[in-house]
Motif scaffolding. Structure first.
Motif, PDB file in Angstrom:
ATOM      1  N   UNK A 268     -21.333  13.834 -12.046  1.00  0.00           N
ATOM      2  CA  UNK A 268     -20.818  14.139 -10.712  1.00  0.00           C
ATOM      3  C   UNK A 268     -21.310  13.132  -9.684  1.00  0.00           C
ATOM      4  N   UNK A 269     -20.480  12.866  -8.724  1.00  0.00           N
ATOM      5  CA  UNK A 269     -20.889  12.017  -7.605  1.00  0.00           C
ATOM      6  C   UNK A 269     -20.833  10.533  -7.890  1.00  0.00           C
ATOM      7  N   UNK A 270     -20.450  10.169  -9.109  1.00  0.00           N
ATOM      8  CA  UNK A 270     -20.465   8.723  -9.413  1.00  0.00           C
ATOM      9  C   UNK A 270     -19.099   8.073  -9.241  1.00  0.00           C
ATOM     10  N   UNK A 271     -18.134   8.889  -8.872  1.00  0.00           N
ATOM     11  CA  UNK A 271     -16.823   8.310  -8.577  1.00  0.00           C
ATOM     12  C   UNK A 271     -15.960   8.145  -9.816  1.00  0.00           C
ATOM     13  N   UNK A 272     -14.740   7.717  -9.569  1.00  0.00           N
ATOM     14  CA  UNK A 272     -13.730   7.627 -10.621  1.00  0.00           C
ATOM     15  C   UNK A 272     -13.120   6.227 -10.602  1.00  0.00           C
ATOM     16  N   UNK A 273     -12.456   5.909 -11.675  1.00  0.00           N
ATOM     17  CA  UNK A 273     -11.870   4.557 -11.758  1.00  0.00           C
ATOM     18  C   UNK A 273     -10.358   4.613 -11.569  1.00  0.00           C
ATOM     19  N   UNK A 274      -9.884   3.641 -10.819  1.00  0.00           N
ATOM     20  CA  UNK A 274      -8.442   3.448 -10.647  1.00  0.00           C
ATOM     21  C   UNK A 274      -7.694   4.723 -10.238  1.00  0.00           C
ATOM     22  N   UNK A 275      -8.106   5.266  -9.124  1.00  0.00           N
ATOM     23  CA  UNK A 275      -7.394   6.425  -8.551  1.00  0.00           C
ATOM     24  C   UNK A 275      -6.013   5.946  -8.113  1.00  0.00           C
ATOM     25  N   UNK A 276      -4.992   6.670  -8.531  1.00  0.00           N
ATOM     26  CA  UNK A 276      -3.622   6.237  -8.196  1.00  0.00           C
ATOM     27  C   UNK A 276      -3.441   6.177  -6.683  1.00  0.00           C
ATOM     28  N   UNK A 277      -3.946   7.196  -5.983  1.00  0.00           N
ATOM     29  CA  UNK A 277      -3.767   7.218  -4.527  1.00  0.00           C
ATOM     30  C   UNK A 277      -4.389   5.976  -3.905  1.00  0.00           C
ATOM     31  N   UNK A 278      -5.617   5.706  -4.295  1.00  0.00           N
ATOM     32  CA  UNK A 278      -6.337   4.580  -3.694  1.00  0.00           C
ATOM     33  C   UNK A 278      -5.642   3.265  -4.049  1.00  0.00           C
ATOM     34  N   UNK A 279      -5.347   3.082  -5.333  1.00  0.00           N
ATOM     35  CA  UNK A 279      -4.823   1.772  -5.738  1.00  0.00           C
ATOM     36  C   UNK A 279      -3.450   1.482  -5.124  1.00  0.00           C
ATOM     37  N   UNK A 280      -2.595   2.500  -5.057  1.00  0.00           N
ATOM     38  CA  UNK A 280      -1.270   2.260  -4.460  1.00  0.00           C
ATOM     39  C   UNK A 280      -1.414   1.994  -2.957  1.00  0.00           C
ATOM     40  N   UNK A 281      -2.288   2.759  -2.306  1.00  0.00           N
ATOM     41  CA  UNK A 281      -2.513   2.526  -0.873  1.00  0.00           C
ATOM     42  C   UNK A 281      -3.065   1.117  -0.640  1.00  0.00           C
ATOM     43  N   UNK A 282      -3.978   0.716  -1.504  1.00  0.00           N
ATOM     44  CA  UNK A 282      -4.561  -0.627  -1.342  1.00  0.00           C
ATOM     45  C   UNK A 282      -3.453  -1.683  -1.472  1.00  0.00           C
ATOM     46  N   UNK A 283      -2.610  -1.517  -2.479  1.00  0.00           N
ATOM     47  CA  UNK A 283      -1.522  -2.494  -2.664  1.00  0.00           C
ATOM     48  C   UNK A 283      -0.675  -2.573  -1.396  1.00  0.00           C
ATOM     49  N   UNK A 284      -0.406  -1.429  -0.813  1.00  0.00           N
ATOM     50  CA  UNK A 284       0.424  -1.385   0.410  1.00  0.00           C
ATOM     51  C   UNK A 284      -0.309  -2.019   1.593  1.00  0.00           C
ATOM     52  N   UNK A 285      -1.580  -1.659   1.747  1.00  0.00           N
ATOM     53  CA  UNK A 285      -2.332  -2.173   2.904  1.00  0.00           C
ATOM     54  C   UNK A 285      -2.480  -3.697   2.815  1.00  0.00           C
ATOM     55  N   UNK A 286      -2.707  -4.215   1.618  1.00  0.00           N
ATOM     56  CA  UNK A 286      -2.827  -5.671   1.488  1.00  0.00           C
ATOM     57  C   UNK A 286      -1.537  -6.334   1.967  1.00  0.00           C
ATOM     58  N   UNK A 287      -0.424  -5.725   1.623  1.00  0.00           N
ATOM     59  CA  UNK A 287       0.869  -6.261   2.064  1.00  0.00           C
ATOM     60  C   UNK A 287       1.027  -6.198   3.573  1.00  0.00           C
ATOM     61  N   UNK A 288       0.550  -5.091   4.185  1.00  0.00           N
ATOM     62  CA  UNK A 288       0.712  -4.926   5.641  1.00  0.00           C
ATOM     63  C   UNK A 288      -0.226  -5.867   6.395  1.00  0.00           C
TER      64      UNK A 288
END
Ligand code: BGC
Length: 814
Positions: free
Chosen positions: A511-531
Motif C-alpha cells: 500500500x502507498x507505493x503507487x501503481x504503474x501506467x494508470x490509464x487516466x494519468x497516462x492519457x491525460x499526460x499525452x493530452x497535456x503534452x500536446x496542449x
C-alpha cells in the motif's frame, strides 16, 4: 408540535415559493450539523454556518465563521498542519424573562421551530415558539444575511413577542472569541485553538468589538457588532462577557403582544484584507456607518437579483429539480462570488461551509471551472492565477521528489506547499490509519486541463501568455521527466502514481507505493503534452505577449514531449477495455452480493474492508470514476484520437462496454463520482444518466445520513451537477473557436432555460425537445455564428432565433 404547522408562524403560513425556498421544520439532533451547513450564508469573502444564535459548539450545534483563504498552521510533525480558521462568532443573541434562564437549546421547551432559506435574496428566516419552565410563551422571528453588497457585513434581526406574559426581559448580544476548530473528527481529536490574544471592548452605547490573532502567522481578525432596539420600555444596557467573549445585555420591560426588534449588525475584517490598514479600526468604522437592517437587506437583495440574472438555470418552477439546482447555484456563489475573484483564495473542496478536510484545496476545481467558464470566466481566471502564484511551491514539490517542472500537491492551503495528511480517521471504526491519498500527482494535470479549457472557451490570450503557458509547460516538464523510456518496446512508463480512485494506492501487499501506467494519468499526460506544445505555438505567434520568451522550451524538449505523447504505455483488459493500471487484471473480483448483504450501502467499502483487516488494493473495485474520468473530460472523438495517437487500437463502439465494466465496480464513495458518471452515461444510457444526476443533486440536500455534509458542502458535486445541465445535456462545447450545441435533453426535462457568456457575449438559451431558441441582447456587437447539430446559425445582436432540432434516437453519441 415541533415539525408540525403552527398557525401563528409566518413561515408556515406565508406561502413561500417552493422552488426558491429551502425549508426545515424538523430538528432531530443527528441532522442538525447537515442543516447548519445547508443554511450557511456567505458572500465569497465571509461565511457563517446556519447555527442558531443561541447555540454553542456542543456536539449537536456548530457555529462556524470563516473568511475565504484565512488559514492557520499549528505546529506539529512534518511542518505542522494548516486549517481554515473558525473565527470569532458574531451571531450570539439570546434572551431571558427576569429571573429565568438564558434561552439555549437545552433550556425551555421549543414548541415550534421553522427555518427557511430564501434563495432569491439570500435571507435566512427562522421562527420559534418557546415555553419556559414558568409557562411563559415567547415567539421569536429572525432574519439573517451575510451581505452580498458589502462583503464585510452581516446582520441578524430578531423580533420577540411575549405572547402570554409581561415584565422585565433581558436580551444578550455578544461576540464569542472562545471558538475552536472542532467541526470535523480529525480536528475534534485535538480540539484545535487557532486564535489567541483576545481583546475586546465597547464603543458608545451599542457597539461591541473583539479582536484575536492566529497562533501561527499572527494574522489579526476583528469583529464588531452594533445592536439597536425598537420597542419595549425603559431599556438600559450593561457590558457582559468573560475573557474570551464580549457581550451587552439590554434590560427592558416587555408588554404582552408587543413586538421588540433587535437589529444586530456585524462587520468582520482581517489583516489579510486588501486596502485595510488595521482590521479593528475598519470593523468599528464599518458597523458604525452601516445602514439599518431594511437598508442592508435591500442592497443585498439587489446584489442577489443581479447574480440570479447571470446564473439562471431554469427547468420549470414546478419541476422537482428546480429547487436543488438553485440550492447548488446559491452555495456555489456563496463560496465563489465575484468578491472571490479579488482574493488570494482557491477552490475549497467543502466550500466555506465547514472545516472538512481542514478547508484544503484539492483537484475539485476541475468540476467547477467548466460551469464558471460560461458564466463568470473572470472567476476561473482569478482562481487559476491563485494556482499560478503557487508555482514556485509546486516547482519545489517536484524538485523534492526528484522531479522536474511543477507538481501541485494533492492538498494545499495558503502557501501552496503539500498539506496532505499522513494519517486520517477511518470513518467506519474511528481509528487512525496511514493515509496515502496524498500520492495523487494528477492534481497538476487537472490544473493544466483547466487552463486549456478556460483558454478554449474564452480566447483570453493575456491569461495564456502571462500564466497559462507557464502552468502548462511546468506540468508538461514534470510528466516528461517522470516518464521513463523502455527502448525494448519503444514505450514510456509512468510508475508509482495513483489515479483518482482512492481505493488503489499500491499493489496488494504494497500500500502507498503507487501503481504503474494508470490509464487516466497516462492519457491525460499525452493530452497535456500536446496542449503545452499548442499553447507555446499560440503565444509564440504573438511576440508582444509578455513573458513567453522567459519560458525557454527548446526543440529537443518539444520533440521529446511529442515522442512521449505518442508512446506512453497503456495496459488493456480483454475486449479492448483500458486497464485502470498495469496489473489491474490480476486483481480479485469482490463478492459484491455478499458485501451488499452484509453492509447495504457500500460507499465506504474501502474503509469497511480495512476495518475487516482486508486491503482494498486486492480487488477490482473503485471509489470513484477513474478510467471513466477520461470520458467525463474528453468527448468520444477526443478520447479515440488520444488512444490511437498512443499507437493502440480503439473502437468508440466499445465505450458502452467500458462504462459498464467500471461502473459496475464503483461504489461512488466520492461525491464527484456521480457527477462524472452522469456525464459519461449521457452518451449511452440517458435514463441512468439522469438518475445519477438526481442522486448527485441530493448529495448534500437529501442525504443527512452521509454525515460529512456537516463538515461542509461538496463543492465539486455542487458545481458539477449544474454543469451537467449546462454543457452535457445541451451538448455545448467550444471547439476550433466555434460554439457548438447538440442538445439532447433527458426525457424528464421539458425544457432548460439559461444564459451563458461566451467570449463576452451574453446568449440566452431555451432548449426543449424540438427547438433551441437563442436570444441576444441589443448592441453594436457583430453577428456570431454558432453550430447547432453542425448547422450554422447566425445570431445578430438584439434578436431571437429559433432552430428546430432533429431528435436523435437514444444511445446515439451526441
Ligand atoms: C475524493 C477526492 C476529492 C476529495 C475532496 C475525496 O473523497 O476521493 O477525489 O478530491 O474527496 O473533495
Amino acid at each position: 408540535m415541533r415539525g408540525e404547522l403552527d398557525p401563528g408562524c409566518v413561515l408556515c403560513t406565508g406561502g413561500l415559493p417552493a422552488s426558491w425556498v429551502l425549508s426545515y421544520t424538523d430538528g432531530d439532533p443527528a441532522g442538525e450539523g447537515t442543516r447548519e451547513t445547508m443554511l450557511t450564508l456567505g458572500n465569497g469573502y465571509l461565511a457563517a454556518r446556519g447555527a442558531a444564535p443561541e447555540a454553542v459548539a456542543d456536539g449537536v450545534h456548530y457555529p462556524g465563521t470563516y473568511l475565504a483563504g484565512f488559514h492557520n498552521r499549528q505546529p506539529g510533525p512534518d511542518g505542522g498542519e494548516e486549517s481554515i480558521v473558525n473565527l470569532p462568532n458574531w451571531l450570539p443573541l439570546t434572551f431571558r424573562p427576569a429571573a429565568g434562564q438564558w434561552y439555549a437549546p437545552e433550556h425551555g421547551r421549543l414548541l415550534h421551530e421553522h427555518r427557511a432559506l430564501d434563495l432569491r435574496c439570500g435571507l435566512y428566516l427562522r421562527e420559534l415558539l418557546v415555553l419556559d419552565p414558568a409557562g411563559r410563551r415567547t415567539r421569536i422571528r429572525q432574519r439573517r444575511l451575510v451581505s452580498m453588497a458589502a462583503p464585510h457585513l452581516a446582520a441578524l434581526e430578531t423580533t420577540l413577542v411575549a405572547e402570554n406574559w409581561s415584565g422585565p426581559l433581558e436580551i444578550r448580544s455578544g461576540i464569542d472569541g472562545g471558538v475552536r476548530n472542532t467541526n470535523s473528527p480529525a480536528e475534534a481529536a485535538t480540539s484545535r485553538r487557532h486564535l489567541t490574544g483576545i481583546g475586546s471592548g465597547v464603543d458608545g452605547p451599542d457597539v461591541i468589538w473583539l479582536t484575536a490573532t492566529t497562533t501561527g502567522a499572527g494574522h489579526r481578525v476583528a469583529a464588531a457588532a452594533r445592536a439597536t432596539l425598537t420597542g419595549g420600555e425603559g431599556a438600559s444596557r450593561r457590558r457582559a462577557g468573560g475573557t474570551e467573549d464580549v457581550a451587552q445585555v439590554v434590560t427592558l420591560d416587555a408588554n404582552t403582544g408587543e413586538q421588540l426588534v433587535v437589529e444586530k449588525t456585524a462587520a468582520v475584517f482581517s489583516s489579510r484584507d486588501a486596502a485595510v490598514d488595521e482590521p479593528l479600526a475598519a470593523a468599528r468604522d464599518e458597523v458604525r456607518r452601516a445602514g439599518s437592517f431594511t437598508r442592508l437587506l435591500a442592497e443585498h437583495t439587489a446584489a442577489w437579483r443581479d447574480l440570479w440574472t447571470r446564473f439562471r438555470l431554469d427547468v420549470g418552477e414546478s419541476h422537482p429539480w428546480q429547487l436543488p439546482i438553485r440550492v447548488h447555484t446559491f452555495h456555489l456563489l456563496q463560496t465563489l462570488s465575484p468578491y472571490a475573484a479579488e482574493l488570494d483564495a482557491g477552490v475549497p473542496a467543502r466550500g466555506l461551509h465547514g472545516e472538512g478536510y481542514h478547508g484544503h484545496i484539492f483537484w475539485d476545481e476541475l468540476f467547477v471551472y467548466p460551469y464558471l467558464n460560461l458564466r463568470f470566466p473572470e472567476l476561473t481566471r482569478a482562481l487559476l492565477e491563485y494556482r499560478h502564484r503557487r508555482l514556485t511551491a509546486a516547482r519545489r514539490q517536484a524538485a523534492d521528489t526528484g522531479g522536474d517542472g511543477a507538481l501541485f500537491p494533492w492538498q494545499s492551503g495558503t502557501s501552496g506547499r503539500d498539506e496532505s495528511p499522513r494519517c486520517s480517521v477511518n470513518p467506519v471504526n474511528g481509528e487512525w490509519m496511514p493515509d496515502h491519498t496524498g500520492r495523487q500527482p494528477h492534481a497538476n494535470l487537472a490544473i493544466a486541463y483547466s487552463v486549456w479549457r478556460y483558454w478554449e472557451t474564452t480566447a483570453d490570450l493575456s491569461f495564456l501568455a502571462e500564466s497559462g503557458l507557464e502552468l502548462l509547460v511546468a506540468t508538461a516538464r514534470y510528466w516528461a521527466a517522470a516518464a521513463s523510456y523502455d527502448p525494448a518496446d519503444d514505450r514510456y512508463d509512468i510508475r508509482g502514481v495513483t489515479g483518482p480512485d482512492e481505493y488503489h494506492d499500491g499493489y496488494p501487499g504494497r500500500p502507498g507505493q503507487g501503481l504503474d501506467n494508470c490509464a487516466y494519468v497516462n492519457v491525460m499526460v499525452a493530452w497535456v503534452l500536446g496542449r503545452a506544445e499548442e499553447a507555446y505555438a499560440v503565444v509564440g505567434r504573438h511576440p508582444g505577449a509578455v513573458s513567453w520568451r522567459t519560458i525557454a522550451v527548446d526543440d529537443a524538449e518539444r520533440a521529446r514531449w511529442a515522442h512521449i505523447a505518442r508512446r506512453l504505455r497503456l495496459a488493456f483488459l480483454p475486449g479492448g477495455i483500458p486497464a485502470q493500471f498495469e496489473g489491474y487484471r490480476d486483481l480479485a473480483e469482490l463478492d459484491w452480493d455478499r458485501y451488499r448483504r452484509r453492509y447495504g450501502d457500500l460507499r465506504l467499502l474501502g474503509p469497511l474492508l480495512q476495518t475487516e483487516g482486508d486491503d482494498p488494493n486486492r480487488y477490482k473495485i473503485s471509489k470513484q470514476a477513474d478510467v471513466l474520468m477520461l470520458l467525463y473530460l474528453f468527448s468520444a472523438e477526443e478520447l479515440t484520437a488520444l488512444v490511437r495517437q498512443l499507437g493502440y487500437a480503439f473502437d468508440p463502439a466499445s465505450i458502452p462496454a467500458i462504462v459498464d465494466y467500471y461502473l459496475s465496480r464503483t461504489t461512488h464513495g466520492s461525491t464527484l463520482s456521480r457527477v462524472a458518471h452522469a456525464w459519461v452515461l449521457a452518451r449511452t444510457d440517458r435514463r441512468r444518466s439522469w438518475e445519477m444526476l438526481l442522486a448527485a443533486l441530493g448529495t448534500d440536500l437529501t442525504d443527512p445520513a452521509h454525515s460529512s455534509t456537516r463538515e461542509g458542502i461538496h463543492l465539486g458535486a455542487t458545481a458539477g451537477t449544474l454543469d451537467i445541465l449546462q454543457r452535457c445535456y445541451t451538448g455545448l462545447e467550444v471547439r476550433g473557436d466555434v460554439l457548438r450545441l447538440n442538445p439532447l435533453l433527458p426525457d424528464c426535462l421539458d425544457h432548460l432555460d439559461c444564459v451563458i457568456r461566451y467570449r463576452n457575449r451574453l446568449i440566452g438559451l431555451r432548449i426543449d425537445h424540438h427547438t433551441v431558441r437563442f436570444t441576444t441582447p441589443p448592441g453594436a456587437d457583430p453577428p456570431i455564428t454558432v453550430l447547432v447539430h453542425e448547422r450554422p446559425v447566425e445570431l445578430a445582436a438584439g434578436t431571437t432565433v429559433a432552430v428546430g432540432l432533429h431528435r436523435m434516437p437514444a444511445g446515439t453519441v451526441p
